[in-house]
Design an enzyme around this catalytic site. Sequence first.
Site, mmCIF file in Angstrom:
data_model
loop_
_atom_site.group_PDB
_atom_site.id
_atom_site.type_symbol
_atom_site.label_atom_id
_atom_site.label_comp_id
_atom_site.label_asym_id
_atom_site.label_seq_id
_atom_site.Cartn_x
_atom_site.Cartn_y
_atom_site.Cartn_z
ATOM 1 C CE LYS A 119 -3.854 2.080 2.608
ATOM 2 N NZ LYS A 119 -4.749 1.916 3.776
ATOM 3 C CB SER A 167 -7.734 4.077 2.517
ATOM 4 O OG SER A 167 -6.857 3.566 3.514
ATOM 5 C CB SER A 187 -8.335 1.268 5.888
ATOM 6 O OG SER A 187 -8.844 2.559 6.120
#
Length: 504
Positions: free
Chosen positions: A91, A167, A191
């Site tokens: 990420k 996210s 997330s």
Amino acid sequence: MTTTGTTADGVAVAAATIDQLQAGQESGRFSAVELVRFHLDRIDRLNLRGPELRAVLETDPQAEEVAEERDAERRRGAVRGPLHGIPFLVKDNLETAGGLRTSNGTTALLGLRPEQDATVVARLRAAGAIVLGKTNKSGWISGSAGWSARGGQGRNPHRLDRSPHGSSSGSAAAVAAGLCGFALGTETIGSILGPAGVNGVVGLKPTVGLTSRAGMIPGVPSLDSVGPLCRSVADAAAVLEVLAGADPRDPATSAATRTGYQDCLEQNALVGARIGVAREGFFGFDDHADAVAEEAVRVLAAAGATIVDRTEIPSLSQILSDENLMFAQLQEVKHHLDAYLAAAPGEHPRSIGELIAYNRAHADVEMPHFGQETLELVDGLSGDLADPACTTALATMRRLSQDEGIDAVLREHQLDALVAPTGGPAWKIDLVHGDPPARGSALLPGLAGYPAISVPAGAVRGLPVGVTFLAGAWSERVLLRIAHAFERANPAWFPPAFEPPGVG
């Protein structure tokens, strides 16, 4: 090896588990170099072309070279462990040194130059895993989950007009689409769990302090954790085995000494397990999610678990009504993000204020759909973590979510874990009105800093739906055992169809 290549036991590589990818290497069916090339080719065909998933921001030009080194080690008999030669994605809020950028999905941080890998990335490299690249994520400009200025709007691989959530959207979508063996995500509240649910993969949010956040662009450090997104619970256990542990760079991990996440997995682990069904605040938001969760409860009972229904969280109404809890979180963002930007090497905004100014100057790129009201709200705060209002709110948050929340209900009913719907099926992407209100299982374990794992449980018209198991601090072994046994009793993972917009 082509994109239809198979592992040693005939499973398609894009759908293979870590064990199957490892077996393929051990048998000589393919090498680490071929695995890397397979995934890079798949990224090339599916990320910005074809279905245009926009799950990956960039790939590592050194990945093949690293894979050659892992292959050479294997030939010498120096296999580093279960992750040796397995390609993974990171990420974009986790630092990577070298050629890959760390930008949090924004063009404002393209000049950021980390001096070393985030600890979790370094540990995975040391375990023999191979970094393929960085994944797209929801940026600081809120509005549509999975959108960033660098990557554009990410798509759900099951249906391309549906949201990949946020996210850790790119990480979850990439795992579902077979763009990597596994991926790293981060969670403050939802997330990891949310993207895992709607993309149909396994997502593990560890206890805050079990995995290091050193080298992570901060969210809310008292709530932040780093965890894996995978295609099976066993994969998540294998990755957590490497990630977990104390790190001098992150003092919150000083108590993180627990290991043995792989050896706890048993097919019959549900026999005798006591699992509570928390309905208030978890059910009732989406009929489809409720139906999948009800079936999951029946599966758990049939596999030998004792189901304790209506084990409600006594403090939940207070949690949902106390606006000061959000104030404490925003104060943390102000304090820690300003500190991070001020200290991070490279050419980039040095504060939230400078970041806001950058976004205004580049509004056509950074804010084409939505504004930066949240950033502006945060910048107006003091960031003083010693402010009595902040310390009181933080203490209240911990008391309501831990002592009078999860711990209370587990203790009262002598439960091993709670189960609840992760959330509803993925909603349609809407760059005009934005996302619907967030609903799901993530709020309570998020505020508590406690672990939770989302597992695929069913589908609605081709859209995955997951269930979440949650429990108290440091209960990862218990959750992995339960989730693995549930997964074996109710195998619900399926490859994405890449259905075009307007279908279904």
